[in-house]
Design a protein around this motif. Structure first.
Motif, mmCIF file in Angstrom:
data_model
loop_
_atom_site.group_PDB
_atom_site.id
_atom_site.type_symbol
_atom_site.label_atom_id
_atom_site.label_comp_id
_atom_site.label_asym_id
_atom_site.label_seq_id
_atom_site.Cartn_x
_atom_site.Cartn_y
_atom_site.Cartn_z
ATOM 1 N N ARG A 93 1.933 1.740 -3.401
ATOM 2 C CA ARG A 93 1.013 2.214 -4.318
ATOM 3 C C ARG A 93 0.984 3.666 -4.213
ATOM 4 N NH1 ARG A 93 -2.939 -0.174 -6.723
ATOM 5 N NH2 ARG A 93 -2.807 -2.198 -5.872
ATOM 6 N N CYS A 128 1.190 -1.698 -8.716
ATOM 7 C CA CYS A 128 2.230 -0.472 -8.616
ATOM 8 C C CYS A 128 3.401 -0.794 -8.140
ATOM 9 C CB CYS A 128 1.322 0.604 -7.668
ATOM 10 S SG CYS A 128 -0.184 1.328 -8.154
ATOM 11 N N ARG A 130 -3.967 -4.096 -11.065
ATOM 12 C CA ARG A 130 -3.612 -2.892 -10.702
ATOM 13 C C ARG A 130 -1.958 -3.026 -9.685
ATOM 14 N NH1 ARG A 130 -9.320 -1.512 -7.834
ATOM 15 N NH2 ARG A 130 -9.068 -3.680 -7.733
ATOM 16 N N GLU A 168 0.881 -1.251 -0.021
ATOM 17 C CA GLU A 168 0.037 0.152 0.032
ATOM 18 C C GLU A 168 0.748 1.422 0.091
ATOM 19 O OE1 GLU A 168 -3.549 1.828 2.651
ATOM 20 O OE2 GLU A 168 -2.586 0.280 3.297
ATOM 21 N N GLU A 171 1.205 6.473 -6.973
ATOM 22 C CA GLU A 171 -0.241 7.283 -7.635
ATOM 23 C C GLU A 171 0.015 8.517 -7.181
ATOM 24 O OE1 GLU A 171 -3.073 5.276 -5.455
ATOM 25 O OE2 GLU A 171 -3.468 3.880 -6.863
ATOM 26 N N ASN A 208 2.163 2.015 -12.985
ATOM 27 C CA ASN A 208 1.187 2.568 -12.275
ATOM 28 C C ASN A 208 -0.267 1.786 -12.639
ATOM 29 O OD1 ASN A 208 -0.480 4.537 -11.097
ATOM 30 N ND2 ASN A 208 -0.022 6.285 -12.454
ATOM 31 N N ASN A 209 -0.715 1.060 -11.757
ATOM 32 C CA ASN A 209 -2.047 0.351 -11.640
ATOM 33 C C ASN A 209 -2.097 -0.587 -13.061
ATOM 34 O OD1 ASN A 209 -3.472 1.178 -9.292
ATOM 35 N ND2 ASN A 209 -3.313 3.325 -10.115
#
Length: 590
Positions: free
Chosen positions: A270, A306, A304, A267, A274, A286-287
């Motif tokens: 990510r 990342c 997704r 997370e 983002e 990126n995703n």
């Protein structure tokens, strides 16, 4: 002297019919013979696509239109040989219908332009087949069916001169069938012979022979085949560029479930990506998402992703079959389309600037994209030239890579006779041609023996020390632990954990592994077990053999010095020959 009498009306009609039947047979024989040649061109194309050699060419810098143009030129050169054989046969038998001064030029053009038109028509079929033999047989049958049936249909309908409706249908069919090069060749040869036979009427004082290049004799056939060659080639190139396929077949942002219970490291990465972080990373996902859509359901292969990978790092994608590792590589190299998200390789988008992205990457596919008839040196020479290595440096590059990959013994042997390990070495060497800043290795050690695997590990470690980035996929946690400075474990297309091997050990590991080997003819394992259990209540017995015990010690509250102290103090009492204490490996964590 003997001079034959002139034909009567009945004799002339019979002779006309007989000659026209012969002309049809000659045309059908030519169409039949030349149906095999263009179908054979697809055999190598299917093999090259299925073994990923074609994709390796594209990754190495070959533009798709250059690939098809060079293929077209080579195939035309091969087609000229059987076409010239047909012409020589006509000349040998002195058939005036095709070899007279007036008829030879259109005959020559019909035969050559047939190859010009039919060859690119075969190319789109290479996308439809996975077996080259199947493609060959099917295309031969299609060529024969179209060529013979269209030619015979229009020829037979010409005998129904009393039915005006059939005459109109025949004229319409002659126009429609012009889209097929097979028909243009067969019908053009028939009309040439038909026009040549009209010279018999000169003895009656009537000249019915027309210019062989007239529109309704061979002119329209020649014109249509010229157009077809350009048209079918353009269609092939457009298919390669996926012009007829929407860029995004499936919109999945709304349909995919929100990411829940994501690991804090995943997370955190990510959020960094983002928010615009990782712009200096040589690889940034990126995703990145891939969804395969079927009639019944959607299969989310990559969900997704990342992550950012800086320069000079070895990053591993670890997971079982079907986790999404190879699909991720295929998207990054442009082999398949991206459903959602974006990725950047050395600052170049794989969606809008894939050609420049290819210039920065080397790729070793999961299955060896090698030509069985080329040697190791020839493979490396080919890819060195594709990579733009100056010609004066090609041999030096080839010699260096062959020596580095320990392939000197196999330098001049065809790759089809290599073992699995040597094929992987050669595939890895191809990925290193041109010193690309980022190298993608899809399970590079598959099928290798332990010695060859260790050798390739040293090669990969050397690449990273040179400052280049390596992205590799693997089933082996041991391999990732030895090579990768950071890795992501993938399950069902998602990252479940992300970080360095040591970080994952500390986070998910459960202490230490203690292995003891007891001496004596009848080792007393029960006494040793009671001793370990009394001193270390949290120890769990994992394995027990004839004279060996393996325990899992929890890390919480454990002092390693006490473990060594107690084992060393009681070593002679329990006849402990040797023991080892090691941190839990990633395999044991998994």
């Amino acid at each position: 002297m003997n001079h034959p009498m002139n034909y009567t009306k009945e004799q002339l009609s019979d002779e006309t019919f007989y000659n026209r039947v012969i002309d049809v047979l000659v045309a059908i024989c030519v169409v039949f013979a030349l149906s095999f040649v263009p179908a054979s061109f697809v055999v190598y194309l299917v093999c090259e696509r299925e073994c990923k050699a074609k994709h390796l060419h594209l990754v190495s810098g070959v533009r798709p239109y250059i690939y098809w143009l060079s293929t077209y030129v080579w195939d035309l050169g091969n087609y000229v040989i059987p076409a010239l054989c047909c012409i020589f046969i006509f000349l040998a038998f002195g058939e005036d219908s095709y070899t007279s001064a007036a008829n030879f030029p259109p005959t020559f053009l019909l035969l050559l332009l047939y190859g010009w038109a039919i060859t690119p028509l075969m190319y789109p079929a290479s996308f439809l087949f996975t077996e080259s033999s199947t493609a060959y047989i099917v295309l031969i049958c299609v060529n024969l069916f179209i060529g013979i049936n269209t030619t015979l249909a229009t020829f037979i309908l010409e005998f129904f001169t009393d039915d005006q409706e059939l005459i109109q249908i025949n004229d319409m069919l002659k126009t429609i069938f012009l889209i097929f090069p097979n028909y243009c060749l067969g019908r053009g040869l028939i009309d040439l012979a038909k026009n040549q036979f009209m010279d018999v009427f000169e003895r009656f004082g009537v000249n019915l022979v027309r210019d062989p290049f007239s529109w309704d004799i061979t002119g329209r056939n020649i014109f249509m085949m010229i157009i077809q060659g350009f048209l079918f080639f353009v269609i092939t190139v457009l298919i390669e560029y996926r012009f007829f396929i929407p860029q995004r077949l499936v919109r999945v942002k709304v349909s995919l479930k929100p990411v829940e219970n994501e690991d804090d490291d995943v997370e955190r990465e990510r959020q960094r990506i983002e928010r615009g972080g990782g712009t200096n990373d040589i690889l940034r996902l990126n995703n990145l998402t891939k969804v395969y859509k079927s009639r019944k359901r959607r299969n989310v292969a990559v969900n997704r992703l990342c992550v950012g990978v800086p320069k000079g790092e070895c990053f591993g994608l670890l997971g079982v079959n079907g986790a999404g590792k190879t699909t991720t590589f295929k998207m990054l190299t442009g082999d398949i389309s991206v459903t959602e998200g974006e990725a950047f390789v050395d600052g170049h988008s794989i969606l809008s600037n894939i050609n420049n992205a290819h210039q920065s990457m080397g790729y070793c596919p999961q299955f060896d994209g090698l030509d069985n008839l080329l040697t190791a040196a020839e493979h490396l020479q080919l890819y060195a030239r594709l990579r733009g290595v100056p010609e004066k440096d090609v041999e030096q590059v080839v010699d260096s890579l062959i020596l580095r990959m320990n392939l000197s013994e196999y330098r001049n042997r065809c790759a089809g006779g290599y073992s699995g390990g040597n094929k992987r070495k050669l595939s890895t060497a191809i990925a290193l041609v041109g010193n690309p800043p980022i190298v993608f290795l899809d399970e590079p050690t598959t099928g290798m023996d332990p010695k060859a695997r260790r050798f390739l590990w040293n090669i990969i470690t050397g690449i990273v020390k040179e400052g280049r980035t390596v992205i590799l996929t693997s089933h082996s946690m041991e391999e990732c632990e030895n090579l990768c400075s950071r890795l992501g474990i993938m399950v069902n297309g998602q990252f479940k954990c992300l970080g360095s091997p040591q970080h994952l050990k500390n986070k998910y590991g459960d202490g230490y592994t203690v292995t003891l080997r007891i001496g004596g003819e009848e080792p007393n394992l029960d006494a040793v077990s009671e001793f370990i259990s009394s001193l270390f209540p949290g120890a769990v017995l994992k394995d027990k053999h004839h004279n060996q015990l393996e325990y899992q010690f929890p890390s919480q509250g454990l002092v390693l010095s006490k473990v060594f102290g107690h084992l060393e103090a009681n070593r002679k009492i329990f006849d402990i020959e040797d023991y080892s204490v090691s941190q839990t490996t990633l395999d044991q964590v998994g």
